[in-house]
Design a protein around this motif. Structure first.
Motif, short mmCIF file in Angstrom:
data_model
loop_
_atom_site.label_atom_id
_atom_site.label_comp_id
_atom_site.label_asym_id
_atom_site.label_seq_id
_atom_site.Cartn_x
_atom_site.Cartn_y
_atom_site.Cartn_z
N ALA A 119 0.97 -1.16 -0.03
CA ALA A 119 -0.08 0.11 -0.10
C ALA A 119 1.01 1.24 0.06
CB ALA A 119 -0.90 -0.10 1.31
N LEU A 120 1.59 1.46 0.83
CA LEU A 120 2.72 2.43 0.99
C LEU A 120 3.36 2.64 -0.21
CD1 LEU A 120 3.45 4.87 2.97
CD2 LEU A 120 5.09 3.39 3.89
N GLN A 121 3.93 1.67 -0.89
CA GLN A 121 5.04 1.99 -1.98
C GLN A 121 4.05 2.38 -3.10
OE1 GLN A 121 7.50 -1.69 -2.22
NE2 GLN A 121 5.62 -3.06 -3.10
N GLU A 122 2.82 1.93 -3.44
CA GLU A 122 2.09 1.99 -4.27
C GLU A 122 1.85 3.49 -4.18
OE1 GLU A 122 -2.32 0.55 -6.27
OE2 GLU A 122 -1.92 0.81 -4.04
N SER A 123 1.12 3.95 -3.17
CA SER A 123 0.81 5.35 -3.10
C SER A 123 2.12 6.25 -3.33
CB SER A 123 0.17 5.63 -1.63
OG SER A 123 -1.08 4.96 -1.45
N ARG A 124 3.06 6.08 -2.83
CA ARG A 124 4.12 6.81 -2.82
C ARG A 124 4.57 7.05 -4.44
NH1 ARG A 124 8.32 4.77 1.75
NH2 ARG A 124 8.27 6.58 3.25
N HIS A 125 4.47 6.05 -5.18
CA HIS A 125 4.98 6.00 -6.38
C HIS A 125 3.95 6.57 -7.34
CE1 HIS A 125 6.77 4.15 -10.11
NE2 HIS A 125 5.75 3.95 -10.58
N VAL A 126 2.74 6.14 -7.32
CA VAL A 126 1.64 6.51 -8.27
C VAL A 126 1.33 7.79 -8.13
CG1 VAL A 126 -0.72 6.28 -9.34
CG2 VAL A 126 0.93 4.20 -8.67
N PHE A 127 1.02 8.25 -6.51
CA PHE A 127 0.60 9.49 -6.38
C PHE A 127 1.49 10.86 -6.11
CE2 PHE A 127 -2.79 6.32 -5.74
CZ PHE A 127 -3.61 6.90 -6.96
N ILE A 128 2.65 10.23 -5.37
CA ILE A 128 3.67 11.35 -5.00
C ILE A 128 4.69 11.51 -5.85
CG2 ILE A 128 5.18 12.09 -3.27
CD1 ILE A 128 2.06 11.86 -2.41
N MET A 129 5.12 10.54 -6.28
CA MET A 129 6.30 10.71 -7.38
C MET A 129 5.71 11.09 -8.86
SD MET A 129 8.83 7.36 -6.39
CE MET A 129 9.77 7.95 -7.82
N MET A 130 4.92 10.37 -9.17
CA MET A 130 4.48 10.59 -10.63
C MET A 130 3.32 11.77 -10.81
SD MET A 130 6.15 8.67 -12.26
CE MET A 130 7.06 6.91 -12.32
N GLY A 131 2.85 12.11 -9.53
CA GLY A 131 1.73 13.15 -9.68
C GLY A 131 2.19 14.30 -8.93
N TRP A 132 2.35 14.40 -7.61
CA TRP A 132 2.74 15.80 -6.70
C TRP A 132 4.07 16.14 -7.14
CZ3 TRP A 132 0.75 19.17 -3.66
CH2 TRP A 132 1.48 19.85 -2.96
N HIS A 133 5.01 15.15 -7.11
CA HIS A 133 6.67 15.60 -7.48
C HIS A 133 6.49 16.14 -8.86
CE1 HIS A 133 8.65 13.01 -4.28
NE2 HIS A 133 7.89 14.17 -3.76
N TYR A 134 5.88 15.48 -9.76
CA TYR A 134 5.87 15.86 -11.17
C TYR A 134 5.31 17.16 -11.56
CZ TYR A 134 4.74 15.98 -16.06
OH TYR A 134 4.82 16.36 -17.47
N PHE A 135 4.17 17.40 -10.60
CA PHE A 135 3.51 18.89 -10.98
C PHE A 135 4.38 20.05 -10.18
CE2 PHE A 135 0.71 22.38 -10.06
CZ PHE A 135 0.35 22.48 -11.20
N GLY A 138 -3.03 20.63 -16.09
CA GLY A 138 -3.35 19.78 -14.78
C GLY A 138 -2.97 18.57 -15.33
N VAL A 139 -2.54 17.71 -14.07
CA VAL A 139 -1.88 16.35 -14.05
C VAL A 139 -2.98 15.46 -13.64
CG1 VAL A 139 -0.16 15.07 -13.43
CG2 VAL A 139 0.33 17.19 -14.09
N LEU A 140 -3.29 14.35 -14.13
CA LEU A 140 -4.07 13.01 -13.56
C LEU A 140 -3.19 11.93 -13.33
CD1 LEU A 140 -7.62 12.09 -14.22
CD2 LEU A 140 -5.77 10.59 -14.53
N VAL A 141 -3.24 11.25 -12.13
CA VAL A 141 -2.41 9.98 -12.24
C VAL A 141 -3.32 8.94 -11.45
CG1 VAL A 141 0.09 11.03 -12.12
CG2 VAL A 141 -1.46 11.15 -9.93
N THR A 142 -2.86 7.79 -11.91
CA THR A 142 -3.64 6.62 -11.44
C THR A 142 -2.89 5.10 -11.64
OG1 THR A 142 -5.93 5.24 -11.57
CG2 THR A 142 -5.02 6.24 -13.50
N TYR A 143 -3.13 4.59 -10.83
CA TYR A 143 -2.58 2.83 -10.93
C TYR A 143 -3.13 2.19 -12.08
CZ TYR A 143 -7.16 1.43 -9.22
OH TYR A 143 -8.47 1.16 -8.91
N CYS A 144 -4.39 2.68 -12.68
CA CYS A 144 -5.19 1.91 -13.68
C CYS A 144 -4.37 2.12 -15.16
CB CYS A 144 -6.63 2.35 -13.94
SG CYS A 144 -7.33 1.50 -14.99
#
Length: 235
Positions: free
Chosen positions: A29-45, A195-201
């Motif tokens: 759970a933790l590594q998924e949230s960090r990768h998908v939403f923080i790294m690829m979303g929050w950090h990217y933007f 704007g940036v949308l990120v998802t695991y899907c």
């Protein structure tokens, strides 16, 4: 009945028998949230060329699927000033949708803060869950939270508002209505330019629908245990 589970990285998630679905990847759970939403979303933007925001301008962030509050917790931690860093932390107004909040008894059992090395005194996850619904609350100087107990299909979203979308609904095979093109178009119109949308899907139909709406779509490496994820930019 909802059940607490431990995922492969040691972090907790929840299992919902009625959908036969977990709130996070069972790989972690933790590594998924960090990768998908923080790294690829929050950090990217906030750290990349996509950002046109100064720290004094709040990033407008919309999350589809509050769940355990893990994404909100990780984002809040990203906004805290760090010792020895003279740069001002980025402000964010975090709006999250969750029509079915988890029972309070599960919140105290979640081990995210323990794994993140946070002290009991900080208790950010508890504070996030205690925020009154339908009311904007400023948890820190940088982080304001608005929790809406509403479905995406029903909520009113202002046009051209959100800089980042965390699309963290249950999988299309479990809640297909949240992934149809009508809802994606609603989200598209609610996003700000670039704007940036990120998802695991990373399903093919989902990506085709995003493209048809005018998104630039990137298929990126997924978190451990998942081959791919998607980042989409509103053009």
């Amino acid at each position: 009945m909802l059940r607490l589970i431990e995922t492969d990285d040691g972090s907790h998630s929840l299992y919902l028998p009625t959908l036969n679905e977990t709130y996070h990847s069972f790989h972690g759970a933790l590594q998924e949230s960090r990768h998908v939403f923080i790294m690829m979303g929050w950090h990217y933007f906030t750290q990349g060329a996509a950002s046109q925001k100064s720290p004094s301008q709040p990033v407008q962030l919309l999350e589809i699927g509050f769940g355990t509050g893990l994404n909100a917790l990780l984002t809040l931690l990203e906004t805290l000033p760090t010792s020895g860093n003279d740069m001002k932390a980025q402000r964010v107004h975090y709006t999250t949708l969750e029509p079915y909040p988890i029972p309070p008894s599960f919140i105290t059992q979640l081990n995210y803060e323990q794994l993140l090395g946070l002290s009991e005194k900080e208790a950010w996850l508890k504070k996030i869950h205690q925020v009154e619904w339908e009311k904007t609350i400023k948890l820190t100087e940088q982080f304001s939270l608005l929790k809406l107990k509403q479905k995406l299909e029903e909520v009113h979203l202002e046009k051209s508002t959100y800089d980042i979308i965390y699309y963290d609904a249950f999988a299309p095979s479990k809640q297909s209505e949240l992934w149809d093109i009508v809802q994606l178009e609603k989200v598209f119109h609610a996003m700000s330019p670039n704007g940036v949308l990120v998802t695991y899907c990373a399903k093919g139909q989902f990506k085709r629908d995003l493209l048809s709406l005018g998104f630039a779509v990137e298929t990126l490496p997924g978190p451990p245990g998942k081959k791919e994820m998607v980042r989409a930019i509103k053009q």
